[in-house]
Design an enzyme around this catalytic site. Structure first.
Site, PDB file in Angstrom:
ATOM      1  N   LYS A 114      -0.849   5.024   4.211  1.00 57.66           N
ATOM      2  CA  LYS A 114      -1.118   4.310   2.954  1.00 57.66           C
ATOM      3  C   LYS A 114      -1.146   5.347   1.847  1.00 57.66           C
ATOM      4  O   LYS A 114      -1.470   6.513   2.088  1.00 57.66           O
ATOM      5  CB  LYS A 114      -2.470   3.593   3.018  1.00 57.66           C
ATOM      6  CG  LYS A 114      -2.596   2.443   2.054  1.00 57.66           C
ATOM      7  CD  LYS A 114      -1.953   1.186   2.601  1.00 57.66           C
ATOM      8  CE  LYS A 114      -2.149   0.009   1.693  1.00 57.66           C
ATOM      9  NZ  LYS A 114      -1.793  -1.243   2.357  1.00 57.66           N
TER      10      LYS A 114
HETATM   11  C1  AKG Z   1       0.038  -3.761   4.210  1.00 67.00           C
HETATM   12  O1  AKG Z   1       0.348  -4.585   5.056  1.00 67.00           O
HETATM   13  O2  AKG Z   1      -1.108  -3.639   3.783  1.00 67.00           O
HETATM   14  C2  AKG Z   1       1.049  -2.865   3.720  1.00 67.00           C
HETATM   15  O3  AKG Z   1       0.766  -1.949   2.972  1.00 67.00           O
HETATM   16  C3  AKG Z   1       2.412  -3.132   4.215  1.00 67.00           C
HETATM   17  C4  AKG Z   1       3.420  -2.496   3.439  1.00 67.00           C
HETATM   18  C5  AKG Z   1       4.761  -2.566   4.105  1.00 67.00           C
HETATM   19  O4  AKG Z   1       5.395  -3.584   3.985  1.00 67.00           O
HETATM   20  O5  AKG Z   1       5.131  -1.567   4.690  1.00 67.00           O
END
Ligand code: AKG
Length: 424
Positions: A114
């Site tokens: 993240k």
């Molecule tokens: C989440 O699911 O919280 C994401 O940050 C997903 C992001 C993504 O689509 O890779």
């Protein structure tokens, strides 16, 4: 050593404490050793960068950004980039850990990561946001790439942000690399269906949970907290399925209508005025009241930590579906469980986004594009499989859906780790 899962006196528990407590419970249930626990509790890599910014008025300032890569055992790291004034390193660490479990749970071949920049994007012009994004991308460039770590949008970022990231990365390596980010514009190799994918998954799991609790969609009611990237399409898809969406909120207020809010009219109002405030198709209520309405399903789809030990005793919904990451604190989880309120955890409920991000990455890497209905069908199939696995495991082990989902994910990551050795 394993970072402590207990919260010291005087420290206000945050998302990282919750994430660590959830991991500790899964480790105990699965009978895993302290070494494995320490490995899973510790991010593999973290980078904190300063982002000097020239403002449009000629002044300058320095923002702070982070990228945390929690785990690579199952593949490249994956996870969104958040622009918010509330971002700090511990929040990014928690969100990165949850991404590892989410990707493992829905069986996409990724680890978890993240990113975040501590900035309120509404206080900056588009030109300033572009400079922030490009500077941040340049700083974290050595960590990212289609085979290393693939960012995506999150709170405060969007497909334009991803286009700037992709361009900055591509210019630096000397050729166009669409697979370095997901959630980018369709014209740059984004996937059809990605924009509404998280919401589609949230709506689908809400319908599965309603059915599981013996409710027919057409006779059910829901309240949706948040009318942004996740809440807006989730409310629309629930209404399309026949659910009466009685309340919807955003940061500026909440609207209630016992006969059901007309979601497309509300969307038109928000597009014209910037908020749900002043919408004539319902009565204004307080944002906190929305969480305590007598509805079948409550969908918190905004930010972390909104259902707490303080308000959990007043939640009247039979089902809570976590559209956001971490909207229910650990302490609130225990209260809801005691009251037999079914919580569909974030790592299951909002996994639709990363599932379609995976499809987007597969398409971009092959330079071959799927039609929208193919994307949506594959998404629904994966969400249904994950729901069944979580439900079955929770029944077999008499545990909550969150405990079950975390155990299933931790077991998958641990298996990959065992097969590969100590350093993946
Ligand atoms: C989440 O699911 O919280 C994401 O940050 C997903 C992001 C993504 O689509 O890779």
């Amino acid at each position: 050593a394993v970072p402590s899962a207990s919260v010291p006196p005087g420290h206000q528990a945050g998302p990282l404490d919750d994430a660590r407590a959830q991991l500790a419970a899964a480790i105990e249930h699965l009978g895993l050793d302290a070494g494995t626990h320490a490995m899973l509790a510790t991010p593999r890599r973290e980078m904190t960068v300063s982002i000097p910014l020239r403002r449009d008025d000629g002044s300058s300032e320095v923002l702070i950004g982070h990228r945390v890569q929690h785990n690579f055992s199952r593949g490249p790291a994956k996870g969104g980039l958040r622009f918010s004034a509330a971002v700090d390193l511990d929040e990014v660490r928690a969100l990165a850990m949850w991404m590892t479990w989410k990707c493992a749970l829905v069986d996409v071949p990724y680890g978890g990561a993240k990113g975040g920049v501590t900035v309120d994007p509404r206080a900056y012009s588009q030109f300033e946001l572009e400079r922030i994004t490009r500077r941040y991308t340049s700083e974290i460039l050595p960590m990212i790439g289609p085979e290393q770590d693939i960012p995506a949008p999150d709170i405060g970022t969007n497909e334009q942000t991803m286009a700037w990231m992709m361009d900055t990365y591509s210019v630096s390596v000397g050729h166009t690399v669409p697979g370095v980010v997901t959630g980018k514009p369709i014209s740059l190799g984004g996937s059809l269906g990605r924009a509404a994918a998280t919401s589609r998954g949230v709506a689908h799991t809400t319908l599965l949970a309603l059915e599981h609790r013996g409710h027919m969609a057409e006779r059910s009611t829901a309240a949706v907290q948040g009318f942004g990237k996740v809440g807006r399409d989730a409310a629309r898809l629930l209404a399309d399925a026949g659910v009466r969406v009685q309340a919807i909120s955003d940061v500026d207020g909440a609207i209630w209508n016992s006969s059901g809010i007309d979601v497309s009219e509300l969307a038109a109002h928000v597009d014209a005025t910037g908020s749900v405030h002043g919408f004539s198709g319902g009565e204004p209520i307080d944002g906190s009241e929305l969480l305590e309405l007598e509805v079948d399903a409550l969908v918190p789809a905004a930010i972390e930590g909104v259902i707490t030990a303080e308000n959990a005793p007043r939640v009247k919904a039979g089902i809570v579906v976590e559209g956001a990451n971490g909207p229910t604190t650990e302490a609130a989880d225990a209260v809801l469980a005691d009251r037999d309120i079914l919580v569909v955890p974030d790592i299951l409920a909002n996994a639709g986004g990363v599932i379609v991000s995976y499809f987007e990455w597969v398409q971009a890497n092959q330079a071959y594009w799927w039609r929208e209905h193919e994307v949506n069908e594959r998404l629904t199939e994966r969400m249904t499989d994950a729901w069944r696995n979580v439900l079955d495991y929770s029944h077999a082990h008499e545990m909550s859906l969150r405990e079950s989902a975390t155990c299933l994910a931790v077991a998958r990551v641990t298996e990959a780790h065992r097969l590969r050795g100590l350093y993946p």
